[in-house]
Write a protein that holds these residues in place. Sequence first.
Motif, PDB file in Angstrom:
ATOM      1  N   GLY A 114       0.782  -1.228   0.000  1.00 51.32           N
ATOM      2  CA  GLY A 114       0.000   0.000   0.000  1.00 51.32           C
ATOM      3  C   GLY A 114       0.813   1.276   0.000  1.00 51.32           C
ATOM      4  O   GLY A 114       0.264   2.356   0.162  1.00 51.32           O
ATOM      5  N   ARG A 115       2.127   1.211  -0.199  1.00 54.68           N
ATOM      6  CA  ARG A 115       2.940   2.413  -0.152  1.00 54.68           C
ATOM      7  C   ARG A 115       2.835   3.185  -1.463  1.00 54.68           C
ATOM      8  O   ARG A 115       3.076   2.632  -2.539  1.00 54.68           O
ATOM      9  N   PRO A 116       2.504   4.484  -1.431  1.00 55.29           N
ATOM     10  CA  PRO A 116       2.366   5.256  -2.659  1.00 55.29           C
ATOM     11  C   PRO A 116       3.726   5.681  -3.191  1.00 55.29           C
ATOM     12  O   PRO A 116       4.712   5.729  -2.460  1.00 55.29           O
ATOM     13  N   ARG A 117       3.774   5.993  -4.481  1.00 57.47           N
ATOM     14  CA  ARG A 117       4.999   6.536  -5.044  1.00 57.47           C
ATOM     15  C   ARG A 117       5.155   7.988  -4.605  1.00 57.47           C
ATOM     16  O   ARG A 117       4.173   8.683  -4.346  1.00 57.47           O
ATOM     17  N   PRO A 118       6.391   8.511  -4.528  1.00 52.76           N
ATOM     18  CA  PRO A 118       6.580   9.924  -4.186  1.00 52.76           C
ATOM     19  C   PRO A 118       5.966  10.819  -5.259  1.00 52.76           C
ATOM     20  O   PRO A 118       6.081  10.540  -6.458  1.00 52.76           O
ATOM     21  N   LEU A 119       5.311  11.887  -4.850  1.00 53.76           N
ATOM     22  CA  LEU A 119       4.717  12.807  -5.802  1.00 53.76           C
ATOM     23  C   LEU A 119       5.729  13.879  -6.196  1.00 53.76           C
ATOM     24  O   LEU A 119       6.544  14.308  -5.383  1.00 53.76           O
ATOM     25  N   PRO A 120       5.687  14.331  -7.448  1.00 55.03           N
ATOM     26  CA  PRO A 120       6.646  15.352  -7.897  1.00 55.03           C
ATOM     27  C   PRO A 120       6.429  16.679  -7.194  1.00 55.03           C
ATOM     28  O   PRO A 120       5.316  17.014  -6.776  1.00 55.03           O
ATOM     29  N   ALA A 121       7.507  17.461  -7.089  1.00 52.64           N
ATOM     30  CA  ALA A 121       7.442  18.770  -6.426  1.00 52.64           C
ATOM     31  C   ALA A 121       7.046  19.827  -7.450  1.00 52.64           C
ATOM     32  O   ALA A 121       7.862  20.659  -7.871  1.00 52.64           O
ATOM     33  N   THR A 140      -1.385   5.932   3.602  1.00 53.53           N
ATOM     34  CA  THR A 140      -1.402   6.189   5.036  1.00 53.53           C
ATOM     35  C   THR A 140      -0.441   7.300   5.462  1.00 53.53           C
ATOM     36  O   THR A 140      -0.560   7.840   6.553  1.00 53.53           O
ATOM     37  N   SER A 141       0.524   7.647   4.600  1.00 53.93           N
ATOM     38  CA  SER A 141       1.432   8.753   4.944  1.00 53.93           C
ATOM     39  C   SER A 141       0.850  10.096   4.530  1.00 53.93           C
ATOM     40  O   SER A 141       1.536  11.122   4.613  1.00 53.93           O
ATOM     41  N   ARG A 142      -0.399  10.114   4.065  1.00 60.84           N
ATOM     42  CA  ARG A 142      -1.094  11.324   3.632  1.00 60.84           C
ATOM     43  C   ARG A 142      -0.269  12.116   2.612  1.00 60.84           C
ATOM     44  O   ARG A 142       0.003  13.310   2.802  1.00 60.84           O
ATOM     45  N   PRO A 143       0.139  11.509   1.501  1.00 67.97           N
ATOM     46  CA  PRO A 143       0.962  12.223   0.522  1.00 67.97           C
ATOM     47  C   PRO A 143       0.222  13.319  -0.221  1.00 67.97           C
ATOM     48  O   PRO A 143       0.844  14.173  -0.854  1.00 67.97           O
TER      49      PRO A 143
END
Length: 242
Positions: A114-121, A140-143
């Motif tokens: 369930g870990r999302p990919r990092p979103l671009p800045a 769950t890390s509220r990205p």
Amino acid sequence: MRRGTQAVLLVLTGAGLLRISLLTDLYLRYVQPGLRPYLVASGVLLILLGVLGAVRRPVADHGHGHGHEHGHGAWAAWLLYAPALALLLAPPAALGAYTAARDDGRVAPAAADGRPRPLPARPTIELSLPEFGSLATWGTSRPLAGRTLRLTGFAAPGENGTWYLSRLVITCCAADARVVKVRIHGAQPPPPDTWVAVTGTWHPTGEPGTNTARPALDASAVTRIPPPDDPYQHGTKGGTGR
């Protein structure tokens, strides 16, 4: 079914397949882009079989059941021709708001952990609806918190005046389509099946990482866009699609 009727049905069906797959992109209403060569080949084969069947039609066919063909048989033949003529002259529309409104649109996790990919800045992040749905439900890390997002899809009605931005994800064809939809807050609903781009921020609903979370967006702008040539997104079973 008489051989003449069979031949006409084969030719009409083959012509319909060639129309939607060779002359236009209408086949994308029903199947994945990669299936185009198979549709073209099937259309050519059906036409060849129909022509061959008409040329080799036995002489005996002209003598038996002639009156019946012009009675009940003629009407039965036209009923058989109807689907083939529809494919040739007026291909059915792609699945849309009617389908989306009758599905809860629950999103499966993008991966086992369930870990999302990092979103671009970037100031505004474009996400597909399946990806946003997965992040909003299982991230769950509220990205998504505090990020400006842009999503595209078609409008589908909800209950009591609510509406959803929706997409359908297919694995092979429209028969296996599953719905992904995002409830839109703070904007008036466009007419059903209208394609729009919605800019806004994540609207937390429920507890992320659990089945209580549902994808939702607080809209700051809703812009109409032309319908895409390919109305579906494509993915594997249980995946987020692309």
